[in-house]
Design a protein around this motif. Structure first.
Motif, PDB file in Angstrom:
ATOM      1  N   HIS A 238     -74.285 -65.120  44.414  1.00  0.00           N
ATOM      2  CA  HIS A 238     -72.597 -64.723  45.373  1.00  0.00           C
ATOM      3  C   HIS A 238     -72.838 -63.247  45.069  1.00  0.00           C
ATOM      4  CE1 HIS A 238     -71.128 -68.360  45.088  1.00  0.00           C
ATOM      5  NE2 HIS A 238     -71.199 -68.944  43.723  1.00  0.00           N
ATOM      6  N   LEU A 239     -72.975 -62.367  44.178  1.00  0.00           N
ATOM      7  CA  LEU A 239     -72.764 -61.110  44.777  1.00  0.00           C
ATOM      8  C   LEU A 239     -74.098 -60.572  45.905  1.00  0.00           C
ATOM      9  CD1 LEU A 239     -72.388 -59.951  41.113  1.00  0.00           C
ATOM     10  CD2 LEU A 239     -71.092 -59.285  43.047  1.00  0.00           C
ATOM     11  N   THR A 240     -75.599 -61.141  45.892  1.00  0.00           N
ATOM     12  CA  THR A 240     -76.184 -60.960  46.797  1.00  0.00           C
ATOM     13  C   THR A 240     -75.098 -61.665  47.532  1.00  0.00           C
ATOM     14  OG1 THR A 240     -78.066 -61.123  45.601  1.00  0.00           O
ATOM     15  CG2 THR A 240     -78.368 -61.093  47.724  1.00  0.00           C
ATOM     16  N   ILE A 241     -74.611 -62.055  48.444  1.00  0.00           N
ATOM     17  CA  ILE A 241     -74.359 -62.767  49.854  1.00  0.00           C
ATOM     18  C   ILE A 241     -72.931 -61.405  50.152  1.00  0.00           C
ATOM     19  CG2 ILE A 241     -72.693 -64.617  51.031  1.00  0.00           C
ATOM     20  CD1 ILE A 241     -73.941 -66.812  49.275  1.00  0.00           C
ATOM     21  N   LEU A 242     -72.292 -61.093  49.285  1.00  0.00           N
ATOM     22  CA  LEU A 242     -71.082 -60.365  49.110  1.00  0.00           C
ATOM     23  C   LEU A 242     -71.980 -58.959  49.618  1.00  0.00           C
ATOM     24  CD1 LEU A 242     -69.100 -61.187  46.565  1.00  0.00           C
ATOM     25  CD2 LEU A 242     -68.372 -61.507  48.778  1.00  0.00           C
ATOM     26  N   LYS A 243     -72.900 -58.763  48.962  1.00  0.00           N
ATOM     27  CA  LYS A 243     -73.798 -56.942  49.525  1.00  0.00           C
ATOM     28  C   LYS A 243     -74.005 -57.392  51.133  1.00  0.00           C
ATOM     29  CE  LYS A 243     -77.362 -54.427  47.465  1.00  0.00           C
ATOM     30  NZ  LYS A 243     -78.776 -54.263  46.200  1.00  0.00           N
TER      31      LYS A 243
ATOM     32  N   ARG B 112     -62.936 -64.892  44.131  1.00  0.00           N
ATOM     33  CA  ARG B 112     -62.322 -63.858  43.479  1.00  0.00           C
ATOM     34  C   ARG B 112     -63.530 -63.225  42.287  1.00  0.00           C
ATOM     35  NH1 ARG B 112     -63.208 -67.293  37.564  1.00  0.00           N
ATOM     36  NH2 ARG B 112     -62.349 -66.222  36.476  1.00  0.00           N
ATOM     37  N   LEU B 113     -64.698 -63.089  43.627  1.00  0.00           N
ATOM     38  CA  LEU B 113     -65.844 -62.021  42.530  1.00  0.00           C
ATOM     39  C   LEU B 113     -64.725 -60.796  43.776  1.00  0.00           C
ATOM     40  CD1 LEU B 113     -69.520 -63.164  42.962  1.00  0.00           C
ATOM     41  CD2 LEU B 113     -67.975 -61.396  40.839  1.00  0.00           C
TER      42      LEU B 113
ATOM     43  N   ALA C 293     -69.047 -64.836  54.484  1.00  0.00           N
ATOM     44  CA  ALA C 293     -69.114 -64.655  52.760  1.00  0.00           C
ATOM     45  C   ALA C 293     -67.492 -64.354  51.886  1.00  0.00           C
ATOM     46  CB  ALA C 293     -69.413 -63.107  53.029  1.00  0.00           C
ATOM     47  N   ILE C 294     -66.594 -64.777  52.454  1.00  0.00           N
ATOM     48  CA  ILE C 294     -65.395 -64.693  52.035  1.00  0.00           C
ATOM     49  C   ILE C 294     -65.183 -66.022  51.970  1.00  0.00           C
ATOM     50  CG2 ILE C 294     -64.106 -62.613  52.414  1.00  0.00           C
ATOM     51  CD1 ILE C 294     -62.777 -63.543  53.931  1.00  0.00           C
ATOM     52  N   ALA C 295     -65.647 -66.810  53.029  1.00  0.00           N
ATOM     53  CA  ALA C 295     -65.273 -68.437  52.341  1.00  0.00           C
ATOM     54  C   ALA C 295     -65.596 -69.023  51.111  1.00  0.00           C
ATOM     55  CB  ALA C 295     -66.699 -69.551  54.253  1.00  0.00           C
ATOM     56  N   ASP C 296     -66.390 -68.930  50.777  1.00  0.00           N
ATOM     57  CA  ASP C 296     -65.626 -68.952  49.418  1.00  0.00           C
ATOM     58  C   ASP C 296     -65.277 -68.509  47.363  1.00  0.00           C
ATOM     59  OD1 ASP C 296     -68.043 -69.566  46.569  1.00  0.00           O
ATOM     60  OD2 ASP C 296     -68.332 -70.763  47.654  1.00  0.00           O
ATOM     61  N   PRO C 297     -64.303 -69.353  47.165  1.00  0.00           N
ATOM     62  CA  PRO C 297     -63.463 -69.367  46.777  1.00  0.00           C
ATOM     63  C   PRO C 297     -64.272 -68.689  45.178  1.00  0.00           C
ATOM     64  CG  PRO C 297     -63.714 -71.238  46.620  1.00  0.00           C
ATOM     65  CD  PRO C 297     -64.135 -70.948  47.342  1.00  0.00           C
ATOM     66  N   THR C 298     -65.106 -68.582  44.706  1.00  0.00           N
ATOM     67  CA  THR C 298     -66.438 -67.501  44.373  1.00  0.00           C
ATOM     68  C   THR C 298     -66.076 -66.282  44.093  1.00  0.00           C
ATOM     69  OG1 THR C 298     -67.119 -69.815  42.958  1.00  0.00           O
ATOM     70  CG2 THR C 298     -68.032 -67.348  42.097  1.00  0.00           C
ATOM     71  N   ARG C 299     -66.484 -66.205  45.464  1.00  0.00           N
ATOM     72  CA  ARG C 299     -66.717 -64.679  46.179  1.00  0.00           C
ATOM     73  C   ARG C 299     -65.621 -64.019  46.315  1.00  0.00           C
ATOM     74  NH1 ARG C 299     -71.713 -67.908  48.678  1.00  0.00           N
ATOM     75  NH2 ARG C 299     -70.638 -68.442  50.720  1.00  0.00           N
TER      76      ARG C 299
ATOM     77  N   LEU D 163     -69.273 -59.165  34.946  1.00  0.00           N
ATOM     78  CA  LEU D 163     -68.608 -59.895  35.955  1.00  0.00           C
ATOM     79  C   LEU D 163     -69.289 -62.052  35.729  1.00  0.00           C
ATOM     80  CD1 LEU D 163     -69.316 -58.132  39.333  1.00  0.00           C
ATOM     81  CD2 LEU D 163     -67.391 -58.744  38.639  1.00  0.00           C
ATOM     82  N   THR D 164     -70.248 -62.287  34.972  1.00  0.00           N
ATOM     83  CA  THR D 164     -70.689 -63.216  35.095  1.00  0.00           C
ATOM     84  C   THR D 164     -69.982 -64.366  33.898  1.00  0.00           C
ATOM     85  OG1 THR D 164     -72.836 -62.857  35.121  1.00  0.00           O
ATOM     86  CG2 THR D 164     -73.111 -64.316  33.925  1.00  0.00           C
ATOM     87  N   GLU D 165     -68.994 -63.577  32.704  1.00  0.00           N
ATOM     88  CA  GLU D 165     -68.458 -63.802  31.676  1.00  0.00           C
ATOM     89  C   GLU D 165     -67.015 -64.092  32.436  1.00  0.00           C
ATOM     90  OE1 GLU D 165     -67.880 -60.249  29.376  1.00  0.00           O
ATOM     91  OE2 GLU D 165     -69.624 -60.956  28.327  1.00  0.00           O
ATOM     92  N   GLN D 166     -66.947 -64.143  33.374  1.00  0.00           N
ATOM     93  CA  GLN D 166     -65.485 -64.742  33.757  1.00  0.00           C
ATOM     94  C   GLN D 166     -66.064 -65.826  34.913  1.00  0.00           C
ATOM     95  OE1 GLN D 166     -62.418 -62.515  33.261  1.00  0.00           O
ATOM     96  NE2 GLN D 166     -63.985 -61.801  31.937  1.00  0.00           N
TER      97      GLN D 166
END
Length: 109
Positions: A51-56, A21-22, A13-19, A37-40
């Motif tokens: 990405h949020l689903t993977i983190l969830k 950053r989230l 889950a944390i391997a991706d830079p976007t995640r 969040l999407t605006e960023q």
């Protein structure tokens, strides 16, 4: 680590830079609506939602509905697994570097 479902793996889950950053953004606020969040990000709402689903699924993000809006917040508890893993290897390298230092000092004498 959860070997049954790689999507639930905190390391994955944390391997991706976007995640990552989230996670950082969520750590700096109590809750953030999906549209904020999407605006960023230079991607659409669907991509951010994935990405949020993977983190969830990894337990790192919690969500709740407020009317038609979904708000997200960080659940940092699963990050303990990463802290423990890094801590183990930190001790490993510290002790090995200490032994190497002693060896080098002995060779100098």
């Amino acid at each position: 680590m959860n070997d049954n479902n790689p999507l639930r793996d905190v390391f994955n889950a944390i391997a991706d830079p976007t995640r990552r950053r989230l996670i950082r953004m969520l750590s700096e606020a109590e809750e953030i609506p999906l549209h904020e969040l999407t605006e960023q990000f230079p991607m659409g709402r669907t991509a951010v939602s994935k990405h949020l689903t993977i983190l969830k699924e990894a337990g790192l993000v919690l969500d709740r509905k407020v009317g038609r809006e979904t708000r997200f917040r960080l659940n940092a508890a699963p990050l303990r697994e990463i802290q423990d893993w890094v801590g183990f290897y930190s001790k490993f390298w510290s002790s090995n570097l200490l032994r190497l230092n002693r060896l080098l000092e002995e060779e100098e004498e």
